[in-house]
Design a protein around this motif. Structure first.
Motif, PDB file in Angstrom:
ATOM      1  N   UNK A  19      -6.479   8.946 -51.098  1.00 55.78           N
ATOM      2  CA  UNK A  19      -6.179   8.091 -52.252  1.00 55.78           C
ATOM      3  C   UNK A  19      -6.765   6.698 -52.033  1.00 55.78           C
ATOM      4  N   UNK A  20      -6.934   5.978 -53.115  1.00 56.08           N
ATOM      5  CA  UNK A  20      -7.471   4.627 -53.034  1.00 56.08           C
ATOM      6  C   UNK A  20      -6.437   3.628 -52.526  1.00 56.08           C
ATOM      7  N   UNK A 132      -5.281   3.566 -41.863  1.00 52.87           N
ATOM      8  CA  UNK A 132      -5.605   3.616 -43.287  1.00 52.87           C
ATOM      9  C   UNK A 132      -7.012   3.109 -43.560  1.00 52.87           C
ATOM     10  N   UNK A 133      -7.409   2.070 -42.846  1.00 50.93           N
ATOM     11  CA  UNK A 133      -8.772   1.544 -42.997  1.00 50.93           C
ATOM     12  C   UNK A 133      -9.790   2.628 -42.627  1.00 50.93           C
ATOM     13  N   UNK A 138      -8.406   1.551 -49.687  1.00 52.11           N
ATOM     14  CA  UNK A 138      -8.879   0.215 -50.054  1.00 52.11           C
ATOM     15  C   UNK A 138      -7.745  -0.779 -50.239  1.00 52.11           C
ATOM     16  N   UNK A 139      -6.653  -0.332 -50.858  1.00 53.24           N
ATOM     17  CA  UNK A 139      -5.532  -1.230 -51.143  1.00 53.24           C
ATOM     18  C   UNK A 139      -4.286  -0.732 -50.414  1.00 53.24           C
ATOM     19  N   UNK A 167     -10.184  -6.403 -43.959  1.00 49.05           N
ATOM     20  CA  UNK A 167     -10.940  -5.300 -44.534  1.00 49.05           C
ATOM     21  C   UNK A 167     -10.161  -4.490 -45.553  1.00 49.05           C
ATOM     22  N   UNK A 168      -8.922  -4.859 -45.782  1.00 51.15           N
ATOM     23  CA  UNK A 168      -8.083  -4.191 -46.774  1.00 51.15           C
ATOM     24  C   UNK A 168      -7.578  -5.202 -47.790  1.00 51.15           C
ATOM     25  N   UNK A 169      -7.385  -4.763 -49.015  1.00 53.35           N
ATOM     26  CA  UNK A 169      -6.669  -5.584 -49.989  1.00 53.35           C
ATOM     27  C   UNK A 169      -5.185  -5.301 -49.787  1.00 53.35           C
TER      28      UNK A 169
END
Length: 341
Positions: A19-20, A132-133, A138-139, A167-169
């Motif tokens: 997932x995003x 997760x990265x 991404x978020x 590197x992550x939002x």
């Protein structure tokens, strides 16, 4: 209950389709085993955080490693052993219930990647962010499992997020102490327990304590605890004299928030109140502070206040991995994500 096959369910396995966006449920932490060595490792990390103990490092760290940890690790390990959950999915209750809660929240949010993390111990929040990265998320929305904000807990999670979230939002939910869904769910849990077991003569809301100096410096924790307790009591339709707020788990020599849970229980016993229901709405899942300190130690102390040991403290469990709890957290996360542009 199983989550969709394409989504990992609160464990280390990456999803087949990433997932995003991810939701990370962060709890305080716990030892990996009920042994003195594991407890020592955990307490060393926890009590080394400047957010937790603000004393000068040159003074505090030698005291911690040479005195406190050698003296406290074995007794604390015995406390953990008394509440340890057996079985393949067992362990420290805080870890077990946080992991299970993440799985149920995943059911409610199949479009997200939902995992659990710990501020201290494992799985660490920093390691989860790195994971997760690496999966291409991404978020990341971080939800600390502290309904009430404090600089000693929530702000420490923000520290890790700032340092390890590159590197992550990222976004973090600061608190949810007056969220209507959460208030209703806690009230429903209390009402259900009392319907099944009968109502005690008094309801005590016990929150984790905090040094008074932090509140004096602007920490909103105490006012948020008061707001939570009053909202839940109002939802239950309780009169003001039917409930009390108190603070437990004191540590060190500082002046802590009053009244203390132990002192309040002794005062109730002194008034002849023999049956007290205790709930701990500052703890989303059960842990050593609720299961050993309240349900065992304080219950024994309360009974001992009566000559016939006839006092009864009835502990109302935390929300843990209940479905209605998961739905509340999912709704809180969903609302924040919808506002994230």
């Amino acid at each position: 209950m199983q989550a969709p096959a394409s989504i990992a369910v609160g464990d280390d396995a990456p999803p087949a389709t990433t997932p995003d966006t991810a939701l990370v449920l962060v709890n305080l932490g716990t030892p990996d085993a009920a042994t003195p060595a594991a407890v020592r490792r955990y307490l060393a990390e926890f009590l080394s955080d400047r957010r937790v103990v603000a004393l000068p490092r040159a003074l505090w760290l030698p005291l911690l490693h040479l005195v406190i940890l050698p003296l406290r690790s074995t007794p604390v390990a015995k406390k953990y052993a008394s509440i340890w959950v057996p079985g393949d999915d067992g362990g420290s209750p805080l870890a077990v219930y946080t992991r299970r809660l993440a799985r149920v929240v995943q059911d409610e949010l199949p479009q997200l990647r939902v995992i659990d993390a710990m501020r201290y111990g494992s799985p660490s929040l920093a390691a989860r962010l790195q994971q997760l990265r690496g999966e291409g998320v991404r978020r990341v929305l971080v939800l600390p499992l502290y309904p009430q904000y404090s600089t000693t807990t929530t702000a420490s999670v923000a520290d890790v997020l700032a340092a390890a979230g590159k590197g992550l939002q990222t976004r973090m939910i600061d608190d949810y102490h007056l969220d209507p869904g959460w208030v209703d769910t806690v009230a429903t849990s209390i009402a259900g327990h009392r319907a099944a077991n009968g109502s005690g003569e008094h309801l005590l809301f016990s929150f984790h304590g905090l040094p008074q100096r932090l509140v004096d410096a602007g920490d909103p924790y105490a006012s948020q605890c008061e707001g939570s307790a009053r909202a839940i009591a109002q939802r239950l339709g309780l009169a003001d004299d039917a409930w009390t707020l108190s603070y437990q788990s004191r540590f060190g020599r500082d002046r802590w928030l009053e009244p203390s849970t132990q002192g309040t229980l002794r005062a109730l016993a002194g008034r002849g109140v023999r049956t007290v229901d205790v709930v701990a709405p500052g703890f989303p899942v059960d842990c050593i502070e609720t299961l050993e300190e309240v349900a065992m130690m304080l219950a024994e102390d309360f009974a001992a206040q009566f000559a016939d040991h006839g006092g009864t403290l009835r502990y109302i469990p935390c929300l843990n991995d209940r479905r209605d709890h998961a739905r509340v957290l999912a709704a809180i996360a969903r609302n924040r994500l919808e506002a994230w542009h």
